[in-house]
Enzyme design. Structure first.
Site, mmCIF file in Angstrom:
data_model
loop_
_atom_site.group_PDB
_atom_site.id
_atom_site.type_symbol
_atom_site.label_atom_id
_atom_site.label_comp_id
_atom_site.label_asym_id
_atom_site.label_seq_id
_atom_site.Cartn_x
_atom_site.Cartn_y
_atom_site.Cartn_z
ATOM 1 C CE LYS A 82 -3.309 -8.154 -4.529
ATOM 2 N NZ LYS A 82 -3.737 -7.170 -3.494
ATOM 3 C CB CYS A 107 10.306 -0.370 2.355
ATOM 4 S SG CYS A 107 10.853 0.439 0.851
ATOM 5 C CB SER A 151 4.627 -7.655 5.426
ATOM 6 O OG SER A 151 3.715 -8.630 4.965
ATOM 7 C CG PHE A 179 -0.250 0.444 2.505
ATOM 8 C CD1 PHE A 179 -0.115 1.800 2.812
ATOM 9 C CD2 PHE A 179 0.285 -0.491 3.382
ATOM 10 C CE1 PHE A 179 0.531 2.208 3.979
ATOM 11 C CE2 PHE A 179 0.931 -0.091 4.542
ATOM 12 C CZ PHE A 179 1.062 1.263 4.841
ATOM 13 C CD GLU A 218 -5.891 -5.877 0.037
ATOM 14 O OE1 GLU A 218 -4.905 -5.713 -0.725
ATOM 15 O OE2 GLU A 218 -5.947 -6.786 0.888
ATOM 16 N NE ARG A 219 -3.663 -2.382 3.603
ATOM 17 C CZ ARG A 219 -2.638 -2.632 4.408
ATOM 18 N NH1 ARG A 219 -2.330 -1.794 5.368
ATOM 19 N NH2 ARG A 219 -1.907 -3.720 4.256
HETATM 20 P P1 NAD Z 1 1.381 -6.705 2.869
HETATM 21 O O1 NAD Z 1 2.387 -7.795 2.909
HETATM 22 O O2 NAD Z 1 0.275 -6.741 3.859
HETATM 23 O O3 NAD Z 1 0.648 -6.672 1.425
HETATM 24 C C1 NAD Z 1 1.392 -6.692 0.236
HETATM 25 C C2 NAD Z 1 0.558 -7.346 -0.861
HETATM 26 O O4 NAD Z 1 0.320 -8.716 -0.508
HETATM 27 C C3 NAD Z 1 -0.804 -6.692 -1.045
HETATM 28 O O5 NAD Z 1 -1.082 -6.619 -2.415
HETATM 29 C C4 NAD Z 1 -1.757 -7.629 -0.314
HETATM 30 O O6 NAD Z 1 -3.040 -7.658 -0.895
HETATM 31 C C5 NAD Z 1 -1.087 -8.978 -0.446
HETATM 32 N N1 NAD Z 1 -1.311 -9.831 0.731
HETATM 33 C C6 NAD Z 1 -1.455 -9.438 2.022
HETATM 34 N N2 NAD Z 1 -1.603 -10.511 2.825
HETATM 35 C C7 NAD Z 1 -1.535 -11.595 2.035
HETATM 36 C C8 NAD Z 1 -1.609 -12.991 2.298
HETATM 37 N N3 NAD Z 1 -1.780 -13.477 3.513
HETATM 38 N N4 NAD Z 1 -1.497 -13.827 1.248
HETATM 39 C C9 NAD Z 1 -1.320 -13.366 0.002
HETATM 40 N N5 NAD Z 1 -1.240 -12.052 -0.292
HETATM 41 C C10 NAD Z 1 -1.347 -11.170 0.706
HETATM 42 O O7 NAD Z 1 2.167 -5.325 2.930
HETATM 43 P P2 NAD Z 1 1.575 -3.846 3.087
HETATM 44 O O8 NAD Z 1 1.061 -3.672 4.475
HETATM 45 O O9 NAD Z 1 0.693 -3.529 1.950
HETATM 46 O O10 NAD Z 1 2.912 -2.973 2.885
HETATM 47 C C11 NAD Z 1 3.784 -2.664 3.921
HETATM 48 C C12 NAD Z 1 4.928 -3.645 3.973
HETATM 49 O O11 NAD Z 1 5.616 -3.647 2.737
HETATM 50 C C13 NAD Z 1 5.971 -3.262 5.012
HETATM 51 O O12 NAD Z 1 6.416 -4.439 5.644
HETATM 52 C C14 NAD Z 1 7.079 -2.634 4.200
HETATM 53 O O13 NAD Z 1 8.365 -2.694 4.781
HETATM 54 C C15 NAD Z 1 7.012 -3.472 2.967
HETATM 55 N N6 NAD Z 1 7.641 -2.803 1.832
HETATM 56 C C16 NAD Z 1 8.864 -3.236 1.447
HETATM 57 C C17 NAD Z 1 9.517 -2.619 0.405
HETATM 58 C C18 NAD Z 1 10.874 -3.077 -0.028
HETATM 59 O O14 NAD Z 1 11.344 -2.588 -1.036
HETATM 60 N N7 NAD Z 1 11.521 -3.999 0.668
HETATM 61 C C19 NAD Z 1 8.908 -1.553 -0.266
HETATM 62 C C20 NAD Z 1 7.643 -1.134 0.145
HETATM 63 C C21 NAD Z 1 7.012 -1.778 1.208
#
Ligand code: NAD
Length: 498
Positions: free
Chosen positions: A173, A281, A226, A149, A176-177
């Site tokens: 994909k 991140c 994450s 997000f 969704e937020r």
């Molecule tokens: P998230 O992991 O909750 O979601 C990421 C994506 O995965 C979304 O599209 C979501 O719909 C999907 N998703 C969520 N739960 C899932 C599941 N159980 N099974 C399958 N798909 C699922 O992450 P977020 O809260 O949207 O973003 C924040 C996180 O992203 C933080 O941990 C941040 O550090 C990380 N991030 C990392 C980088 C990097 O370059 N390393 C960059 C940006 C964000």
């Protein structure tokens, strides 16, 4: 209420989706709309459309591809304010920050515009008598991008311009937020002349992600999110033979050495910790004060943090916006509570902030925790909010040991006036991206982005040279064109290149 649909085959569609998820305005706490959540059949449809489009797009000339990319770049530039507005409205970050995100995404498109140069192969003349050898790279097929997000435009832009420039088709994909920015991107691709079906957007949750990971026609998966989900995506998609790059969470440390300019360090630490409400991140979430600088650094951080103007992202003088959802706000305040219970000193407390006229918004003010110990939850976990933990250590070596013992390895920084100390730091830290007096060392588009340890799974980083390699496969050709009078009997020995 507005319902955000999928984008498949060059247009909006609801497909068979009936489930929805609310989309919030984090500054007011009001629901802005709802987004469809794809079912397995919707995903299969998008992948089939992309597979079909791949057949012709993969055969398109480099000239045509770069022309589409140049046009896409122009449209993005023209619509940058609209994109930034959508990001500010759904994510909550301040407009200027959102515009910065669009600019960094645009830079990847500009890099991808050079695809004819980037895809030039290698040629070796006369590797054996009358034999030449050459290498070139071909697209892999349907590529999937799954995004978080916190950068609704930039993170997907690490993926789709590169993949499409390389001749692949793409299914995005988004989170969704924050679904709306991706819909505008889809429109701009179409206006730029990209054939229908090459870029598709499927909104959804775990149902959509799981199907994308196993769909047989999907060749490669780029994920950012994450750590728990990144690990899951990597394991699941590699198990069925897909190539995967999966970037995860972070806990980025900035070390302040005794010889640093403390005012400079405090100013940059504050910006790096609280910009975008800490939802980056590469945000700095741990400041490591090498004594005796701790007390003075805390004093400077306290003054800086207290002066930050917190408000709605669309308000022109806001410097920091709200968190993305109410859940996120509650999670962050719970962490601050737990830090306090476990013995940290709350030097700046943002838990009770109320923004004038926005009492229902998801705001938490800048928070600084002093005397944080490594066994506290606020140190161990990624909080992903405007909370800066200050850990005090006795020596630079102890600071490096602390960073290297941490499970994450995304970014890190050192503040110092000593080239010798900076060099020792950059060589010793087990972290993928290092800043020297630069607290958020995000690589430019022509380098690649990615961390180490639990911040990234898979060998490949995003955009830059790694992006080209990830979205293509190398092929080596060995050729001979014998003259008629030279036809000989083939040798039964293994060819040795004489
Ligand atoms: P998230 O992991 O909750 O979601 C990421 C994506 O995965 C979304 O599209 C979501 O719909 C999907 N998703 C969520 N739960 C899932 C599941 N159980 N099974 C399958 N798909 C699922 O992450 P977020 O809260 O949207 O973003 C924040 C996180 O992203 C933080 O941990 C941040 O550090 C990380 N991030 C990392 C980088 C990097 O370059 N390393 C960059 C940006 C964000």
């Amino acid at each position: 209420m507005q319902t955000i649909q999928h984008w498949i085959a060059g247009g909006r569609t609801s497909g068979g989706s009936t489930r929805t998820s609310p989309v919030w305005d984090p500054a007011t706490g009001q629901q802005r709309g709802q987004v469809l959540l794809a079912e397995t059949a919707d995903v299969d449809h998008a992948v089939a459309v992309a597979a079909d489009a791949f057949e012709s797009w993969s055969q398109s000339s480099l000239t045509r591809r770069s022309a589409v990319l140049f046009e896409f770049r122009e449209l993005l530039r023209r619509r940058a304010n609209d994109l930034a507005g959508l990001i500010a409205d759904e994510h909550g970050k301040v407009f200027a920050d959102a515009l910065g995100e669009v600019q960094r995404g645009l830079e990847v498109v500009e890099f991808a515009c050079g695809i004819p140069q980037l895809l030039k192969g290698e040629y070796s003349d006369q590797v054996s008598t009358g034999v030449d050898s050459y290498t070139f790279r071909q697209p892999v097929g349907v590529v999937v991008g799954i995004a978080p997000f916190n950068f609704p435009m930039m993170v997907p832009a690490w993926m789709h311009p590169m993949a499409i420039a390389c001749g692949n088709s793409f299914v995005l994909k988004p989170s969704e937020r924050v679904p709306s920015a991706s819909m505008l991107i889809a429109e701009l691709w179409t206006q730029a002349g990209l054939p229908d079906g090459v870029f598709n957007v499927v909104h959804g949750d775990k149902v959509a992600v799981d199907r994308l990971l196993e769909a047989p026609a999907v060749a490669a998966v780029s994920f950012v999110g994450s750590t728990a989900v990144a690990r899951y995506v990597h394991e699941r998609a590699t198990a069925v033979g897909k190539r995967v790059q999966a970037l995860g969470g972070a806990k980025n440390h900035a070390v302040v050495l005794p010889d640093a300019d403390l005012k400079f360090a405090a100013a940059h630490l504050t910006a790096a910790a609280f910009g975008s409400a800490g939802q980056r991140c590469m945000a700095i979430s741990v400041a490591v004060a090498v004594e005796p600088v701790g007390d003075r650094l805390i004093e400077l951080l306290r003054n800086r943090a207290a002066a930050i103007r917190v408000g709605p992202g669309r308000q022109h003088d806001s410097e920091m916006g709200p968190l993305v959802t109410n859940d996120a706000r509650q999670r962050v305040t719970r962490y601050v509570d737990s830090g306090e219970r476990q013995g940290a000193v709350v030097a700046v407390d943002g838990r009770h902030l109320v923004v004038d006229g926005h009492a229902e918004g998801y705001f938490v003010g800048p928070t600084v925790l002093d005397h944080v110990q490594v066994d506290m939850d606020v140190y161990q976990d990624e909080i992903f909010g405007p909370v800066l933990a200050v850990v005090r250590v006795a020596t630079p070596e102890a600071a490096i040991a602390l960073i290297n013992a941490n499970q994450y390895g995304n970014g890190t920084a050192v503040f110092t006036n000593s080239g010798e100390s900076a060099r020792a730091f950059q060589r010793a830290v087990n972290v993928g991206m290092v800043g020297i007096n630069v607290p958020i060392p995000i690589p430019m588009a022509y380098h690649s982005f990615g961390g180490w340890k639990d911040s990234a799974f898979g060998e490949s980083r995003m955009h830059g040279p790694d992006g080209i390699r990830f979205y293509t496969r190398g092929k080596v050709v060995t050729q001979r064109w014998p003259q008629v009078e030279q036809h000989e009997v083939g040798s039964y020995h293994f060819p040795t290149g004489s």
